[in-house]
Structure formats: C-alpha cells, structure tokens
Scaffold this active site. Structure first.
Site, PDB file in Angstrom:
ATOM      1  N   HIS A   1       7.183 -27.180   0.387  1.00  0.00           N
ATOM      2  CA  HIS A   1       6.707 -27.901  -0.272  1.00  0.00           C
ATOM      3  C   HIS A   1       5.855 -27.427  -1.716  1.00  0.00           C
ATOM      4  CE1 HIS A   1       8.393 -31.089   2.401  1.00  0.00           C
ATOM      5  NE2 HIS A   1       8.985 -30.187   2.847  1.00  0.00           N
TER       6      HIS A   1
ATOM      7  N   GLU B   1       1.433  -1.232  -0.153  1.00  0.00           N
ATOM      8  CA  GLU B   1       0.230   0.515   0.091  1.00  0.00           C
ATOM      9  C   GLU B   1       1.060   1.315   0.178  1.00  0.00           C
ATOM     10  OE1 GLU B   1      -2.607   0.498   3.435  1.00  0.00           O
ATOM     11  OE2 GLU B   1      -4.470  -0.109   1.662  1.00  0.00           O
TER      12      GLU B   1
ATOM     13  N   LYS C   1     -14.230   0.711  -3.466  1.00  0.00           N
ATOM     14  CA  LYS C   1     -14.911   1.462  -2.235  1.00  0.00           C
ATOM     15  C   LYS C   1     -16.315   2.283  -3.351  1.00  0.00           C
ATOM     16  CE  LYS C   1     -12.336   2.053   1.292  1.00  0.00           C
ATOM     17  NZ  LYS C   1     -11.202   3.023   2.383  1.00  0.00           N
TER      18      LYS C   1
HETATM   19  O1  PA5 Z   1      -3.326   1.351   5.662  1.00  0.00           O
HETATM   20  C1  PA5 Z   1      -4.328   2.830   6.124  1.00  0.00           C
HETATM   21  O2  PA5 Z   1      -4.589   2.732   5.713  1.00  0.00           O
HETATM   22  C2  PA5 Z   1      -5.809   1.168   5.159  1.00  0.00           C
HETATM   23  O3  PA5 Z   1      -4.960  -0.208   5.071  1.00  0.00           O
HETATM   24  C3  PA5 Z   1      -6.798   1.369   6.307  1.00  0.00           C
HETATM   25  O4  PA5 Z   1      -6.391   0.545   7.688  1.00  0.00           O
HETATM   26  C4  PA5 Z   1      -7.865   0.647   6.103  1.00  0.00           C
HETATM   27  O5  PA5 Z   1      -8.879   0.902   5.606  1.00  0.00           O
HETATM   28  C5  PA5 Z   1      -8.707   0.600   7.565  1.00  0.00           C
HETATM   29  O6  PA5 Z   1      -9.165   1.938   7.936  1.00  0.00           O
HETATM   30  P1  PA5 Z   1      -9.961   2.040   8.324  1.00  0.00           P
HETATM   31  O7  PA5 Z   1      -9.044   2.278   9.601  1.00  0.00           O
HETATM   32  O8  PA5 Z   1     -10.380   4.279   8.599  1.00  0.00           O
HETATM   33  O9  PA5 Z   1     -11.051   1.894   8.847  1.00  0.00           O
END
Ligand code: PA5
Length: 465
Positions: free
Chosen positions: A341, A320, A456
């Site tokens: 394996h 990410e 989303k």
């Molecule tokens: O790293 C990030 O920002 C994302 O992976 C969030 O943690 C994830 O989308 C969850 O978001 P939130 O805590 O707003 O529900």
C-alpha cells in the site's frame, strides 16, 4: 534438503521476455564454484593466522568458522566456554534487573534488534514478565544522537523506578553515538545506585575489542564481565559473536540453536554443488539480473511483521560491504502486505531496476484462527469466514508474485520453514556468506567500510572547532 532447512526458488526470476534463463545461471556455475573455493581458502588463511597479502586486506573472514568454533568449545568446556560465560552473564543480569538498555550502532546493534523482533514476543516490552520468560525488557539506544529520544528513555526508566542495567557494545570502543549516550546513562545509573561502585560494576556489561577507550573504561569501572568483539570479525558480520549472542541470551533466546543453524549453513555452503547450493544460487541470480538486466535495486520483501529488522540488518550488510568504488546494488527492505500500500505501485509499474526476493516464513508460530461469521456482514467477509489471516497472507504472496510475473518483474522466494533461532542462524550465515561471495565475484573487498570515516572526521572536527 532437510525439512528444517531454508529453501530458495528463483523460478520467477527466469522470465523469458524480461529476465534471465536457467542456462545463464548454469553458465556461471563454474565461476561461482571458484569463488566459493576462494572464500573457503580465505577463512582457512584467517583461522591459521597466516600473514594476509596486502591486496586482500582487510580480511575479516573470522565470521565464517565462528559458529562451529563457539559450538565445539561450548560442548567441550561448558560453563568455561565463551557461550557458557555469555549465558551465565545473561542469566545473572536477568535476575538482577527488569530493564536493560542495549547500546550500540550499525553492526553492534542491528543483529540484536533483528533477533528481538523475529524470535521474541512481538510486544516483548509490554507483556507481563512471565510472558517474557522472566527476561528483562530491552531498549536500544546509542544508535543515534537524538536528544528527545534519549530524554524519553531516561524519563521512562526514572518513572518506572525499576532496577536496570546497560549492555554497551562497541568493537572499536570509540564510536561517538554509542559513547555519548553511554556517558549520559552511566551517570543516571550511578545516581540511581547511590554511587555504589560494586553494584555499577555488576549492572554494566560491555562487549568490545581487546583494547580501546571502552575497554579502558570497563577496566576503570571494574565491570564484572567484559565480552570480546572478536578480532577478524567485522561489525556487520558479528551477530553470531558476543555482540549478538549476549543480547540474544538476555532475551532468553536459544544461543546454541542460533549457532547450530549457522553451522548447518556452513556445512551446506562447503559441500553442496553450485546447482543446489543456496548461497551460490542466491548470489548467481542476483548477479545475473544486475549485470544482464540492470536490476541494481535489491528489494527484500518480507512477509509479516517479524522480519523487518532482519531486513534492515541485511540492508546494512549489503550496503556497507559492496557499496564501494561507485558500485554495489541498492538494498531495500519492505514489509508486506503493509508496503503493498506504499511501494507496491512502484514495484509493479515503476522503473525496471528491481529484483524482488520474497522472504517467507512457511509456518507461523501461533495457531491461525478463522475470521468467523458475523451478524454484521457489512464488510462482506462472511464468505471468507473459514479463512484465517495466514490464509489471506498466503493468497497475498501468491497474488503478488503472479502480478509481478505477468508484468515481467523478476522475483525469487527465500523460504524459512518456521521462524526460530535455528532458521534465523541459517539465514544470518547464508546472507553473510552470500555477501562475501558476491564481493569476490565482482572484485570488491566486502570487508571494511572506508567510506563511513568521512562523516566521522567532519563531525569530530566541527564539534571541536
Ligand atoms: O559493520 C561495521 O563494522 C560497522 O557498522 C560498525 O558495526 C559500526 O560502525 C559500529 O562500530 P563499533 O562497534 O566500533 O562502535
């Protein structure tokens, strides 16, 4: 390096015929040093609350100094500090319930799971309460939209008939996966409590931003404790904030040691020269292998069962943070010897696009017993009777590294002297710092995840058609 500190050994990445040479690493030492200065300056800018220039936004550099700040505050303010409140809430909830469902996804989930698997009894939810040191069983939900899975959990909680609680974690407070499951479980919990609002307010503990839908809901429920997912700390960088520390404290883990490990890594990162700086070395070797040898698959090869979820946490962090602008290496966690394996064949003889980092725990937490002699030597193992599983694992690590070396496959070893809160804190902080350093080195902003918004938007539009 202190005996309880992580170590990094990239010697097997320097393979003359296929790899890179130590001189290549020396040649980028100055660049790495400059990036370190930049990352330290960013952390300072953030701490000083200075207006961030547009080219640097978003700049969620708050994770960097967080462990030092939380520790210092705990030492000076004790129970009135954030850590003090986290510990008190975890102790209170532990005393009230036998099961806790921890809701969250991505950065609001993966760190907690990593800590449970790494530092708790491997069968935490199965063992008697005394072996869990009186802490509740922990179930993770809200990290998917899987109807069958949710129903199974509801049935389990109902069948058991225990008192249970919810820790709901969402920084934005609006993530659909987490919100939808929270709605269902909140309803169940309300029903199980006979709609006693006072009880409900005690058994639901939210961790969220300063405002947002979850914050509003927590206020409406009158939740006894609400913790903050802090500003300037992105989800995947938040494991050492209340997002990870509250679940950790619920599991009975030593929160101070987690923070102390991270603070020790901060100190190391700030002060060690590039040649002995584990963060800069880790980034430098991976960067050279990717740019000079096309190794853009980063395999984190974890040895033993406890580190898989740490690997998955790191997969998210790297993917990410740096998977942007059609760039960024592909992270892949494997668990060995299990995956020798399955994926081992490809790593040994497949495309030469992989750089394998072994994540090794040097000393197990339990005594290692020899296999022993047997009257039934049909398996032929009497000759190994004096060896333990730990000996076999050591031989597997060495033998695999040798096989990769002979095939010109680059590897490096990242070693934890033991696996506990202190070393895990170091590892979390090291990998977060390394990700930011690499982002700055290659000109990609490691913060924010604009690409995650597309699905989303579509999902919400489809649902509301
Ligand atoms: O790293 C990030 O920002 C994302 O992976 C969030 O943690 C994830 O989308 C969850 O978001 P939130 O805590 O707003 O529900």
């Amino acid at each position: 390096m202190p005996a309880d500190f992580l170590s990094y050994d990239p010697r097997n990445a320097f393979l003359p015929e296929h790899g890179i040479a130590p001189d290549d690493l020396k040649s980028i030492a100055a660049a790495l040093d400059d990036v370190r200065d930049e990352v330290l300056a960013e952390a300072q800018l953030w701490a000083d609350g200075v207006e961030i220039e547009p080219s640097k936004r978003p700049l969620d550099a708050g994770f960097h100094e967080l462990p030092d700040r939380l520790l210092a505050e705990y030492r000076s303010r004790g129970p009135r500090s954030e850590v003090g409140r986290i510990k008190a809430a975890a102790d209170r909830l532990s005393g009230e319930v036998e099961d806790v469902v921890v809701l969250g996804i991505g950065g609001s989930y993966m760190g907690a799971r990593a800590m449970l698997e790494a530092c708790c009894h491997l069968y935490h939810n199965e063992v008697p309460e005394t072996m869990r040191r009186g802490r509740p069983r922990i179930y993770f939900e809200g990290n998917n939209v899987d109807n069958d899975a949710l129903l199974d959990l509801e049935r389990l909680l109902q069948a058991r008939g225990d008192r249970w609680g919810i820790v709901v974690i969402s920084k934005s407070g609006g993530t659909l996966e987490t919100a939808a499951v929270f709605r269902v479980l909140l309803h169940d919990l309300q029903a199980s409590l006979g709609r006693d609002a006072g009880e409900l307010a005690k058994l639901v503990v939210p961790v969220t931003g300063k405002s947002g839908k979850l914050f509003d809901l927590a206020t409406a429920l009158g939740c006894q404790e609400v913790f903050e997912a802090p500003d300037g700390v992105g989800g995947r960088f938040s494991v050492l904030s209340a997002v990870g520390l509250l679940p950790a404290a619920l599991m009975g883990l030593d929160v101070e040691q987690l923070l102390a490990g991270a603070a020790a890594m901060n100190d190391h990162f700030r002060n060690k020269r590039p040649e002995e700086n584990i963060v800069l070395q880790f980034v430098g070797v991976a960067h050279l292998l990717e740019t000079l040898r096309g190794c853009d698959v980063r395999v984190l090869s974890t040895w033993g069962k406890r580190l898989e979820a740490v690997g998955l946490w790191y997969d998210q962090l790297l993917a990410e943070s740096l998977g942007k602008q059609q760039r960024g290496a592909l992270p892949l966690t494997v668990v060995n010897t299990r995956d020798l394996h399955s994926r081992g064949q490809q790593h040994q003889e497949g495309k030469r696009d992989k750089f394998i980092t072994n994540l090794i725990v040097e000393r197990g937490s339990r005594d290692a017993a020899p296999l022993g002699k047997s009257d039934y030597n049909h398996d032929g193992l009497n000759e190994l009777a004096e060896k333990s599983l730990a000996d076999i694992l050591r031989a597997a690590i060495e033998g695999t590294n040798q096989a990769y070396r002979e095939a010109g496959r680059p590897t490096a070893d990242l070693r934890l002297p033991r696996l506990d809160e202190y070393t895990l804190g170091q590892l979390f902080q090291m990998l977060m710092l390394a990700t930011v350093v690499e982002g700055r080195l290659i000109g990609i902003n490691p913060y924010g995840q604009p690409g995650v918004e597309a699905y989303k938007k579509n999902m919400n539009a489809i649902l509301r058609q």
